[in-house]
Design a protein around this motif. Structure first.
Motif, PDB file in Angstrom:
ATOM      1  N   LEU A 149      30.170 -28.390  -9.124  1.00  0.00           N
ATOM      2  CA  LEU A 149      29.056 -28.961  -8.535  1.00  0.00           C
ATOM      3  C   LEU A 149      28.946 -29.097  -7.100  1.00  0.00           C
ATOM      4  O   LEU A 149      28.106 -28.880  -6.378  1.00  0.00           O
ATOM      5  CB  LEU A 149      28.881 -30.489  -9.136  1.00  0.00           C
ATOM      6  N   ARG A 150      30.223 -29.322  -6.690  1.00  0.00           N
ATOM      7  CA  ARG A 150      30.752 -29.307  -5.078  1.00  0.00           C
ATOM      8  C   ARG A 150      30.117 -27.954  -4.754  1.00  0.00           C
ATOM      9  O   ARG A 150      29.767 -27.875  -3.675  1.00  0.00           O
ATOM     10  CB  ARG A 150      31.931 -29.752  -4.678  1.00  0.00           C
ATOM     11  N   ASP A 151      30.725 -26.959  -5.332  1.00  0.00           N
ATOM     12  CA  ASP A 151      30.324 -25.548  -5.037  1.00  0.00           C
ATOM     13  C   ASP A 151      29.152 -25.158  -5.075  1.00  0.00           C
ATOM     14  O   ASP A 151      28.578 -24.515  -4.099  1.00  0.00           O
ATOM     15  CB  ASP A 151      31.277 -24.609  -5.789  1.00  0.00           C
ATOM     16  N   ALA A 152      28.242 -25.712  -6.150  1.00  0.00           N
ATOM     17  CA  ALA A 152      26.840 -25.457  -6.155  1.00  0.00           C
ATOM     18  C   ALA A 152      26.227 -25.989  -4.904  1.00  0.00           C
ATOM     19  O   ALA A 152      25.279 -25.473  -3.956  1.00  0.00           O
ATOM     20  CB  ALA A 152      26.109 -26.092  -7.459  1.00  0.00           C
ATOM     21  N   LEU A 153      26.464 -27.453  -4.334  1.00  0.00           N
ATOM     22  CA  LEU A 153      25.816 -28.000  -3.651  1.00  0.00           C
ATOM     23  C   LEU A 153      26.214 -27.297  -1.948  1.00  0.00           C
ATOM     24  O   LEU A 153      25.349 -27.116  -1.215  1.00  0.00           O
ATOM     25  CB  LEU A 153      26.407 -29.507  -3.482  1.00  0.00           C
ATOM     26  N   HIS A 154      27.356 -26.775  -1.936  1.00  0.00           N
ATOM     27  CA  HIS A 154      27.746 -26.074  -0.786  1.00  0.00           C
ATOM     28  C   HIS A 154      26.921 -24.900  -0.609  1.00  0.00           C
ATOM     29  O   HIS A 154      26.392 -24.508   0.848  1.00  0.00           O
ATOM     30  CB  HIS A 154      29.309 -25.752  -0.810  1.00  0.00           C
ATOM     31  N   HIS A 155      26.679 -24.028  -1.668  1.00  0.00           N
ATOM     32  CA  HIS A 155      25.584 -22.958  -1.339  1.00  0.00           C
ATOM     33  C   HIS A 155      24.286 -23.463  -1.208  1.00  0.00           C
ATOM     34  O   HIS A 155      23.784 -22.858  -0.445  1.00  0.00           O
ATOM     35  CB  HIS A 155      25.769 -22.638  -2.690  1.00  0.00           C
ATOM     36  N   ILE A 156      24.095 -24.486  -1.722  1.00  0.00           N
ATOM     37  CA  ILE A 156      22.418 -24.925  -1.549  1.00  0.00           C
ATOM     38  C   ILE A 156      22.359 -25.276  -0.081  1.00  0.00           C
ATOM     39  O   ILE A 156      21.449 -25.090   0.892  1.00  0.00           O
ATOM     40  CB  ILE A 156      22.332 -26.048  -2.275  1.00  0.00           C
TER      41      ILE A 156
END
Length: 475
Positions: free
Chosen positions: A284-291
């Motif tokens: 989730l943190r990786d996805a939020l970083h990409h967002i």
């Protein structure tokens, strides 16, 4: 099976471009040739009429001269030697005479000439008439005198000649006249050619003014435009007005769209930060970083669209113009980016001049220009790269120059001419660039009447050279 062979396409015939000069000359040349033909026919008719008049007068004079010789010098039953010589002498054999007694018939002559339809009277002027000798047309003159040998008789003296000399003189007059008229026509055509050429030069000031325009759509100054071209310039002004309206509509749309995007993008960024603070799942943190990265890229694109819209605004208020010292503005702008360059691992340097470097322009727009140049250079120089900003003072060859170069991968020579186009990125470009940075630079430079030169730096990277005119007044 025999392989089929497709025929090569025939080349499309190219139509020659119409020429105003050729059209004017054709409209003048064809009527002039027709007039020359009509003039030649009229000239020949006038020359033949004049030749007939002269020959008729001479023919009548010959008849009267012979009548006088016969009346005073003739011996009984003879024609005097002078009269015989006058009548017989014709080296070309084109003269004929006939002396006929009304009571005794033919007295003398070298042709069987027919007399006029009415008898001439003694003391009357010679009668001129047309006759023929076989198939040869003749012109004849008849005069009547009393017969010196017989008091009761009358002699009709007829002198005739062929029409050869008459037509020959008319042709000579025609050739002389047509030659002079043809020469005058050639001189006139030369004057017309020169006049058309001089007249068309009146278009050069208008052409030069239009060629110097870049993004200016103001009405054309028609103070020196020929009256005949005013409909064309007014039509162009109408077209410029429509384009101004379309460009203003497009710029308002881009500005409104970019402005409307900023609010949701800012809110999205805040929510991503809150989610990252409470996210414990690595995925989730990786996805939020990409967002977050995509949101930052979209926000940057929106900001650049706004900056591009401002840079493309056709006019700027007078209060936004001021004398700016690039020797102060450039190092300040570079200094503001030093911390960003250190964080990116890029060696950012400045090489300036100690001389005052004034120009007339807009400080905010020039900072925007430098920021976009530095954004582009820092991104492509990469970690451990080097970016150098140079300021050169005005010299005899022109105004001041700002040069930004990096030691990144550079741009292939075939793509250098396309740098500055909106949304253009080279095929080898990597990263999150939008293709708007150099377009903004290009527009701001044009607003300051500066030129932008893209070249390969000595280190292999990209070199951007902004060349300002001396004390530019078109901010």
């Amino acid at each position: 099976m025999t392989p089929s062979v497709s025929a090569a396409p025939l080349p499309t015939p190219t139509r020659s471009r119409p020429s105003l000069r050729r059209r004017l000359l054709a409209f003048l040349l064809i009527p002039m040739l027709v007039l020359l033909l009509l003039d030649a026919m009229l000239t020949y008719a006038v020359a033949l009429s004049y030749s007939n008049h002269v020959h008729d007068r001479d023919l009548a004079g010959d008849a009267q001269s012979i009548a006088a010789l016969l009346q005073h010098d003739a011996l009984p039953g003879e024609i005097s030697a002078q009269a015989r010589f006058l009548l017989d002498y014709d080296p070309a054999g084109r003269n004929y005479f006939d002396i006929r007694s009304r009571q005794h018939g033919l007295v003398s002559g070298n042709g069987h000439l027919q007399g006029p339809t009415v008898h001439a009277h003694i003391g009357q002027a010679p009668i001129l008439f047309d006759t023929r000798l076989g198939h040869t047309p003749l012109r004849a003159a008849t005069v009547a005198i009393p017969d010196p040998r017989h008091a009761q008789d009358v002699l009709d003296i007829t002198v005739a000649e062929t029409l050869h000399d008459r037509h020959m003189i008319a042709r000579e007059i025609l050739l002389l006249s047509v030659s002079l008229q043809l020469l005058l026509m050639l001189l006139l055509l030369g004057l017309v050619w020169f006049g058309v050429d001089v007249g068309l030069r009146g278009l050069e000031p208008l052409t030069r003014r239009l060629a110097r325009r870049e993004r200016t759509l103001a009405p054309i100054d028609d103070s020196d435009v020929p009256r005949e071209l005013l409909p064309l310039t007014r039509t162009i002004d109408t077209l410029f007005g429509r384009l101004r309206g379309l460009m203003a509509l497009q710029e308002r749309f881009i500005a409104d769209a970019a402005h409307q995007l900023r609010t949701p993008l800012t809110g999205l960024s805040l929510h991503v930060e809150r989610a990252q603070a409470h996210a414990h799942d690595p995925a989730l943190r990786d996805a939020l970083h990409h967002i977050e990265r995509l949101n930052a890229r979209a926000a940057r694109t929106a900001r650049q669209l706004l900056a591009l819209t401002r840079a493309q605004t056709p006019h700027e208020d007078e209060q936004d113009r001021a004398i700016i010292d690039l020797g102060t503005l450039v190092p300040e702008t570079v200094g503001d980016r030093v911390h960003e360059a250190i964080a990116a691992g890029v060696d950012l340097g400045y090489e300036g001049t100690t001389e005052a470097t004034p120009i007339l322009g807009n400080a905010g727009a020039l900072r925007e220009l430098l920021d976009n140049l530095l954004d582009n250079a820092l991104r492509y120089a990469g970690r451990d790269g080097q970016v150098t900003v140079s300021l050169r003072a005005a010299d005899a060859d022109g105004g001041p120059r700002i040069i930004v170069e990096d030691d990144g991968p550079g741009v292939a020579d075939e793509f250098l001419s396309r740098l500055g186009e909106r949304f253009f990125r080279t095929p080898t470009s990597h990263g999150d660039g939008t293709g708007l940075g150099l377009a903004i630079v290009q527009r701001i430079a044009e607003r300051h009447a500066a030129s932008v030169v893209y070249a390969r730096a000595p280190s292999g990277g990209l070199l951007v050279d902004i060349r300002f005119p001396a004390m530019s007044i078109t901010a």
